[in-house]
Enzyme design. Structure first.
Site, PDB file in Angstrom:
ATOM      1  N   LYS A  92       0.862  -1.190   0.000  1.00 48.85           N
ATOM      2  CA  LYS A  92       0.000   0.000   0.000  1.00 48.85           C
ATOM      3  C   LYS A  92       0.893   1.233   0.000  1.00 48.85           C
ATOM      4  O   LYS A  92       1.993   1.208   0.556  1.00 48.85           O
ATOM      5  CB  LYS A  92      -0.866   0.006   1.268  1.00 48.85           C
ATOM      6  N   GLY A  99     -26.071   2.510   3.437  1.00 50.03           N
ATOM      7  CA  GLY A  99     -25.179   3.027   2.398  1.00 50.03           C
ATOM      8  C   GLY A  99     -25.660   2.624   1.020  1.00 50.03           C
ATOM      9  O   GLY A  99     -25.729   1.437   0.691  1.00 50.03           O
ATOM     10  N   GLY A 120     -24.443   4.060  -1.973  1.00 46.34           N
ATOM     11  CA  GLY A 120     -23.536   4.709  -2.915  1.00 46.34           C
ATOM     12  C   GLY A 120     -23.205   3.789  -4.075  1.00 46.34           C
ATOM     13  O   GLY A 120     -24.063   3.055  -4.568  1.00 46.34           O
ATOM     14  N   VAL A 180     -21.426   0.975  -4.391  1.00 46.81           N
ATOM     15  CA  VAL A 180     -21.662  -0.460  -4.187  1.00 46.81           C
ATOM     16  C   VAL A 180     -23.106  -0.695  -3.743  1.00 46.81           C
ATOM     17  O   VAL A 180     -23.793  -1.597  -4.243  1.00 46.81           O
ATOM     18  CB  VAL A 180     -20.693  -1.045  -3.127  1.00 46.81           C
ATOM     19  N   TYR A 236     -25.936   0.750  -4.202  1.00 43.31           N
ATOM     20  CA  TYR A 236     -27.007   0.807  -5.203  1.00 43.31           C
ATOM     21  C   TYR A 236     -27.091  -0.505  -5.999  1.00 43.31           C
ATOM     22  O   TYR A 236     -28.166  -1.085  -6.162  1.00 43.31           O
ATOM     23  CB  TYR A 236     -26.774   1.996  -6.140  1.00 43.31           C
TER      24      TYR A 236
HETATM   25  P1  NAD Z   1     -19.604   5.522  -1.783  1.00 42.32           P
HETATM   26  O1  NAD Z   1     -18.884   6.697  -1.204  1.00 42.32           O
HETATM   27  O2  NAD Z   1     -19.990   5.536  -3.223  1.00 42.32           O
HETATM   28  O3  NAD Z   1     -20.938   5.212  -0.949  1.00 42.32           O
HETATM   29  C1  NAD Z   1     -21.018   5.325   0.432  1.00 42.32           C
HETATM   30  C2  NAD Z   1     -22.433   5.733   0.761  1.00 42.32           C
HETATM   31  O4  NAD Z   1     -22.574   5.737   2.185  1.00 42.32           O
HETATM   32  C3  NAD Z   1     -22.781   7.138   0.284  1.00 42.32           C
HETATM   33  O5  NAD Z   1     -24.004   7.114  -0.428  1.00 42.32           O
HETATM   34  C4  NAD Z   1     -22.867   7.948   1.571  1.00 42.32           C
HETATM   35  O6  NAD Z   1     -23.812   9.015   1.500  1.00 42.32           O
HETATM   36  C5  NAD Z   1     -23.319   6.884   2.549  1.00 42.32           C
HETATM   37  N1  NAD Z   1     -23.061   7.209   3.950  1.00 42.32           N
HETATM   38  C6  NAD Z   1     -22.020   7.887   4.486  1.00 42.32           C
HETATM   39  N2  NAD Z   1     -22.185   8.011   5.809  1.00 42.32           N
HETATM   40  C7  NAD Z   1     -23.338   7.407   6.126  1.00 42.32           C
HETATM   41  C8  NAD Z   1     -24.062   7.190   7.335  1.00 42.32           C
HETATM   42  N3  NAD Z   1     -23.632   7.658   8.488  1.00 42.32           N
HETATM   43  N4  NAD Z   1     -25.228   6.490   7.264  1.00 42.32           N
HETATM   44  C9  NAD Z   1     -25.706   6.029   6.099  1.00 42.32           C
HETATM   45  N5  NAD Z   1     -25.073   6.209   4.926  1.00 42.32           N
HETATM   46  C10 NAD Z   1     -23.912   6.881   4.931  1.00 42.32           C
HETATM   47  O7  NAD Z   1     -18.662   4.261  -1.452  1.00 42.32           O
HETATM   48  P2  NAD Z   1     -18.736   2.807  -2.115  1.00 42.32           P
HETATM   49  O8  NAD Z   1     -17.716   2.746  -3.188  1.00 42.32           O
HETATM   50  O9  NAD Z   1     -20.138   2.445  -2.381  1.00 42.32           O
HETATM   51  O10 NAD Z   1     -18.177   1.931  -0.918  1.00 42.32           O
HETATM   52  C11 NAD Z   1     -18.961   1.621   0.216  1.00 42.32           C
HETATM   53  C12 NAD Z   1     -18.112   0.885   1.237  1.00 42.32           C
HETATM   54  O11 NAD Z   1     -17.582  -0.309   0.654  1.00 42.32           O
HETATM   55  C13 NAD Z   1     -16.892   1.680   1.725  1.00 42.32           C
HETATM   56  O12 NAD Z   1     -16.640   1.335   3.059  1.00 42.32           O
HETATM   57  C14 NAD Z   1     -15.773   1.147   0.842  1.00 42.32           C
HETATM   58  O13 NAD Z   1     -14.515   1.289   1.473  1.00 42.32           O
HETATM   59  C15 NAD Z   1     -16.165  -0.302   0.720  1.00 42.32           C
HETATM   60  N6  NAD Z   1     -15.630  -0.973  -0.472  1.00 42.32           N
HETATM   61  C16 NAD Z   1     -15.929  -0.506  -1.711  1.00 42.32           C
HETATM   62  C17 NAD Z   1     -15.440  -1.166  -2.832  1.00 42.32           C
HETATM   63  C18 NAD Z   1     -15.772  -0.693  -4.225  1.00 42.32           C
HETATM   64  O14 NAD Z   1     -15.607  -1.472  -5.171  1.00 42.32           O
HETATM   65  N7  NAD Z   1     -16.260   0.525  -4.393  1.00 42.32           N
HETATM   66  C19 NAD Z   1     -14.633  -2.310  -2.684  1.00 42.32           C
HETATM   67  C20 NAD Z   1     -14.353  -2.779  -1.399  1.00 42.32           C
HETATM   68  C21 NAD Z   1     -14.856  -2.093  -0.292  1.00 42.32           C
END
Ligand code: NAD
Length: 360
Positions: free
Chosen positions: A80, A180, A182, A184, A186
């Site tokens: 990392k 959440g 966002g 993922v 959705y």
């Molecule tokens: P994102 O930022 O697109 O979505 C996160 C969502 O959580 C947002 O809609 C935000 O408004 C919401 N949120 C924030 N605080 C909140 C709260 N207190 N209560 C309710 N909702 C809240 O992120 P993402 O890419 O969808 O990732 C989501 C999680 O999965 C993160 O922890 C990320 O580290 C993890 N993750 C993502 C991926 C990936 O492929 N994107 C891979 C592995 C892990």
């Protein structure tokens, strides 16, 4: 800080300090373990308040990647980078070009990608100086947004948990509390809806909530209320550390399985879930779809069908972790580490056989 002593504790291989005055780059690349292959792990940009804080984070995150990659069946070690700086003010072309040259200097021992504070456009710049970068937008054959594949992997993990708890992976009629919505969340909501689950959802972003209420008929609750809703499965897909002393007494679910990173406030919270009989799908196992997707680029041009097939390992891993947890009567988060360490140890031994062309 006793750096070499800290590295010895978890047997880190290498820590690279990168400094470039002209661009203002200050970065630390941590390589934990390359038994399985080159270290693969993203670059995080964060305004760390001290160098020590940055070193500790780089070491912690690199070791996490060793476990994640190993368990996901990937032939990559763990690494990392942290760049010390504010992603809103300190980014520049020169900074990412300078960083790319440091990555190149490692000659493929470390492969980078995006992480917190870094976007595809930043990695596009890095790719002008090194080929050891993944998740780049500008290059044909790159994997693009990992979120849909991450969501698919989480669905597989949830199904494996359901099989354990209810004897069937069917989610029809099950109530899922999804935190959440966002990138993922959705896609995951769509999968769960398609499987016939009832969705109770929360997000601090109202537009994201409206979208799933309208499109999928989900029921919305306030963000603070999501922990305590009556449900079968709680699916954290927003923030870390949401399994803690405050939330555990509220949970009314049989399974906790979601995409968020670092879900346990502390390890003891994983012990608590175990003693309460709540099945916890370890975060780095169930959310590995993203890294599996990115790793597929290194098989030649990215192939979505192949990446989706590889993500099926998440189902089998969850089954195996549950089996280890039951066999040893240990929490699943500990069983996950056993699964990852076993693969590193076994393949490390297999790969010690002398090959004249490899000169290992
Ligand atoms: P994102 O930022 O697109 O979505 C996160 C969502 O959580 C947002 O809609 C935000 O408004 C919401 N949120 C924030 N605080 C909140 C709260 N207190 N209560 C309710 N909702 C809240 O992120 P993402 O890419 O969808 O990732 C989501 C999680 O999965 C993160 O922890 C990320 O580290 C993890 N993750 C993502 C991926 C990936 O492929 N994107 C891979 C592995 C892990």
């Amino acid at each position: 800080m006793e750096i070499i002593n800290s590295m010895e504790h978890y047997d880190y291989e290498q820590l690279v300090f990168c400094q470039d005055k002209a661009s203002g780059l200050k970065a630390i690349i941590a390589i934990h373990d390359t038994t399985l292959g080159p270290a693969l792990g993203g670059t995080r940009m964060w305004p760390y308040t001290s160098e020590e804080e940055a070193v500790i984070d780089a070491l912690r995150l690199a070791r996490g990647m060793t476990f994640k990659n190993a368990a996901a069946g990937l032939n990559f070690g763990g690494g990392k980078t942290v760049i010390i700086g504010d992603p809103r003010k300190d980014k520049s072309e020169a900074l990412f070009r300078a960083f790319g040259r440091f990555v190149e200097s490692l000659n493929g021992r470390y492969i980078t990608a995006e992480d917190v504070g870094i976007c595809v456009e930043d990695m596009d710049i890095v790719s002008q100086e090194t080929k050891h970068v993944n998740g780049v937008g500008a290059i044909a054959g790159s994997s693009g947004d990992p979120s849909p594949i991450t969501a698919f992997g989480v669905l597989k993990g949830i199904q494996a948990c359901a099989k354990e708890v209810w004897g069937s992976e069917q989610l029809k009629g099950k109530t899922v509390a999804l935190q959440g919505l966002g990138h993922v969340g959705y896609y995951l909501a769509k999968h769960l809806h398609q499987e016939g689950a009832n969705l109770i959802v929360a997000d601090i972003n109202e537009q994201n909530v409206e979208r799933v209420v309208k499109e999928l008929g989900a029921t919305a609750v306030n963000p603070d209320a999501i922990y305590g809703v009556e449900c079968d499965i709680f699916t954290p897909t927003a923030l870390g550390a949401i399994i803690n002393d405050h939330t555990i007494p509220q949970f009314k679910c049989r399974i906790i399985a979601g995409a968020a990173n670092n879900q346990l406030g502390e390890n003891r919270h994983g012990d608590l879930l175990h003693s309460k009989g709540i099945l916890y799908a370890p975060d780095y196992i169930i959310n590995a779809g993203g890294v599996i997707n990115i790793a597929d680029e290194l098989n030649g041009d990215y192939n979505k069908e192949r990446a989706l097939r590889a993500v099926e390992i998440i189902y089998r891993n969850i089954e195996e972790i549950i089996a280890i947890s039951k066999r040893d009567n240990i929490p699943t988060y500990k069983a996950a580490d056993i699964l990852a360490e076993r693969r590193i140890d076994t393949l490390g031994k297999v790969r010690s056989t002398f090959l004249s062309h490899a000169r290992r």
